[in-house]
Write a protein that holds these residues in place. Structure first.
Motif, PDB file in Angstrom:
ATOM      1  N   THR A 152       0.827  -1.218   0.000  1.00  0.00           N
ATOM      2  CA  THR A 152       0.000   0.000   0.000  1.00  0.00           C
ATOM      3  C   THR A 152       0.856   1.261   0.000  1.00  0.00           C
ATOM      4  O   THR A 152       0.366   2.356  -0.292  1.00  0.00           O
ATOM      5  CB  THR A 152      -0.928   0.040   1.233  1.00  0.00           C
ATOM      6  OG1 THR A 152      -0.163   0.222   2.435  1.00  0.00           O
ATOM      7  CG2 THR A 152      -1.757  -1.237   1.334  1.00  0.00           C
ATOM      8  N   LYS A 153       2.134   1.114   0.320  1.00  0.00           N
ATOM      9  CA  LYS A 153       3.057   2.245   0.367  1.00  0.00           C
ATOM     10  C   LYS A 153       4.043   2.230  -0.799  1.00  0.00           C
ATOM     11  O   LYS A 153       4.976   3.033  -0.828  1.00  0.00           O
ATOM     12  CB  LYS A 153       3.839   2.234   1.691  1.00  0.00           C
ATOM     13  CG  LYS A 153       2.960   2.260   2.933  1.00  0.00           C
ATOM     14  CD  LYS A 153       2.130   3.522   3.012  1.00  0.00           C
ATOM     15  CE  LYS A 153       1.311   3.555   4.296  1.00  0.00           C
ATOM     16  NZ  LYS A 153       0.496   4.797   4.407  1.00  0.00           N
ATOM     17  N   GLY A 154       3.830   1.300  -1.737  1.00  0.00           N
ATOM     18  CA  GLY A 154       4.740   1.209  -2.874  1.00  0.00           C
ATOM     19  C   GLY A 154       6.102   0.642  -2.520  1.00  0.00           C
ATOM     20  O   GLY A 154       7.084   0.868  -3.239  1.00  0.00           O
ATOM     21  N   LYS A 155       6.189  -0.119  -1.418  1.00  0.00           N
ATOM     22  CA  LYS A 155       7.463  -0.644  -0.944  1.00  0.00           C
ATOM     23  C   LYS A 155       7.503  -2.170  -0.961  1.00  0.00           C
ATOM     24  O   LYS A 155       8.355  -2.788  -0.309  1.00  0.00           O
ATOM     25  CB  LYS A 155       7.729  -0.148   0.485  1.00  0.00           C
ATOM     26  CG  LYS A 155       7.886   1.363   0.625  1.00  0.00           C
ATOM     27  CD  LYS A 155       9.190   1.839   0.005  1.00  0.00           C
ATOM     28  CE  LYS A 155       9.417   3.320   0.252  1.00  0.00           C
ATOM     29  NZ  LYS A 155      10.721   3.777  -0.308  1.00  0.00           N
ATOM     30  N   GLU A 156       6.613  -2.786  -1.688  1.00  0.00           N
ATOM     31  CA  GLU A 156       6.511  -4.248  -1.706  1.00  0.00           C
ATOM     32  C   GLU A 156       7.799  -4.903  -2.201  1.00  0.00           C
ATOM     33  O   GLU A 156       8.317  -5.851  -1.581  1.00  0.00           O
ATOM     34  CB  GLU A 156       5.336  -4.660  -2.587  1.00  0.00           C
ATOM     35  CG  GLU A 156       5.173  -6.151  -2.779  1.00  0.00           C
ATOM     36  CD  GLU A 156       4.136  -6.458  -3.851  1.00  0.00           C
ATOM     37  OE1 GLU A 156       3.526  -7.534  -3.757  1.00  0.00           O
ATOM     38  OE2 GLU A 156       3.960  -5.636  -4.781  1.00  0.00           O
ATOM     39  N   ALA A 157       8.329  -4.427  -3.314  1.00  0.00           N
ATOM     40  CA  ALA A 157       9.536  -5.027  -3.890  1.00  0.00           C
ATOM     41  C   ALA A 157      10.724  -4.872  -2.950  1.00  0.00           C
ATOM     42  O   ALA A 157      11.516  -5.812  -2.772  1.00  0.00           O
ATOM     43  CB  ALA A 157       9.838  -4.388  -5.242  1.00  0.00           C
ATOM     44  N   GLU A 158      10.866  -3.699  -2.352  1.00  0.00           N
ATOM     45  CA  GLU A 158      11.982  -3.458  -1.444  1.00  0.00           C
ATOM     46  C   GLU A 158      11.933  -4.394  -0.246  1.00  0.00           C
ATOM     47  O   GLU A 158      12.934  -5.016   0.130  1.00  0.00           O
ATOM     48  CB  GLU A 158      11.973  -2.003  -0.953  1.00  0.00           C
ATOM     49  CG  GLU A 158      12.347  -0.984  -2.008  1.00  0.00           C
ATOM     50  CD  GLU A 158      11.137  -0.448  -2.772  1.00  0.00           C
ATOM     51  OE1 GLU A 158      10.122  -1.181  -2.870  1.00  0.00           O
ATOM     52  OE2 GLU A 158      11.219   0.683  -3.269  1.00  0.00           O
ATOM     53  N   LEU A 159      10.749  -4.503   0.376  1.00  0.00           N
ATOM     54  CA  LEU A 159      10.634  -5.337   1.567  1.00  0.00           C
ATOM     55  C   LEU A 159      10.809  -6.816   1.233  1.00  0.00           C
ATOM     56  O   LEU A 159      11.414  -7.563   2.004  1.00  0.00           O
ATOM     57  CB  LEU A 159       9.295  -5.104   2.258  1.00  0.00           C
ATOM     58  CG  LEU A 159       9.118  -5.860   3.579  1.00  0.00           C
ATOM     59  CD1 LEU A 159      10.190  -5.447   4.589  1.00  0.00           C
ATOM     60  CD2 LEU A 159       7.726  -5.633   4.161  1.00  0.00           C
TER      61      LEU A 159
END
Length: 239
Positions: A110-117
């Motif tokens: 939801t924060k656009g950080k899926e790939a990073e995490l």
């Protein structure tokens, strides 16, 4: 183009398959038009968060093998990982339950950080031997991914995004996922397992040509090395 990936953070093939896909996309001219979506899948939904057993002991018990044979399994996987630049350290890795890690990733989406995490969690488990079932550890990894600490803590202490994880797992059952990693391209074609990068590249190119130039393409099969002695198998059904 959308590529959905069903995977788990304690699945060695999932990390290797992710690298193979990334290698393929580096050679794909339209890679900036490819949307990668990570989908939740638990290898063992009943796994405890905390255990005194090593991964070799767990494998030995699960498959009825000796500890030496279990170590040979992990040594083989370590060698495969090294071919794509990954440093697996099974001797110090911490087996755990991944449900909270999946919930946290849904929040990250939801924060656009899926790939990073996702990358951080895989690296933390396989290389850094972090306890990715522990909420304090997850909170630190969330911060590393650029997620807001207070919101991340609220997610981990509550039950938010639980249904999102269950929905992904139900979708996996509906489309017949038998093991992970499992890649679905544009909800039409599937690739199962940590296939070589050229398999990914050829498949992506064919799908692109089919949808943009109307060239024929048969649905990709689900054969592959999604599951083996390391335990990347279908979890038991939830009641």
């Amino acid at each position: 183009m959308k590529i959905e990936i069903w995977s788990d953070y304690v699945c060695p093939f999932c990390y290797i398959g992710k690298r193979h896909l990334e290698e393929a996309l580096q050679q794909f001219p339209q890679r900036d038009q490819v949307d990668i979506v990570f989908k939740s899948f638990e290898l063992d939904p009943n796994a405890p968060v905390h255990t005194e057993m090593s991964i070799q002991e767990i494998l030995s018990k699960k498959y009825g093998t000796s500890l030496e044979q279990a170590k040979n399994m992990t040594d083989s996987m370590t060698q495969q990982a090294a071919t794509v630049g990954l440093d697996f350290r099974f001797d110090t890795s911490i087996p755990t339950n991944t449900f909270d890690a999946h919930r946290l990733t849904k929040y990250a989406e939801t924060k656009g950080k899926e790939a990073e995490l996702t990358e951080i969690l895989l690296h933390a488990h396989f290389t850094l031997s972090k306890h990715i079932g522990d909420k304090e550890t997850l909170l630190g990894l969330a911060k590393q991914a650029g997620l807001e600490e207070i919101e991340s803590k609220a997610v981990l202490e509550g039950s938010d995004f639980s249904q999102d994880v269950r929905t992904d797992e139900e979708q996996a059952r509906q489309i017949g996922v038998q093991g992970v990693p499992f890649f679905v391209i544009n909800r039409k074609y599937a690739i199962s397992g940590a296939q070589p990068s050229d398999v990914f590249l050829n498949s992506i190119q064919k799908v692109w040509e089919e949808e943009n130039e109307a060239s024929p393409l048969q649905p990709l099969g689900a054969e592959g090395m999604a599951c083996d002695e390391n335990g990347c198998d279908v979890p038991p059904s939830k009641s």
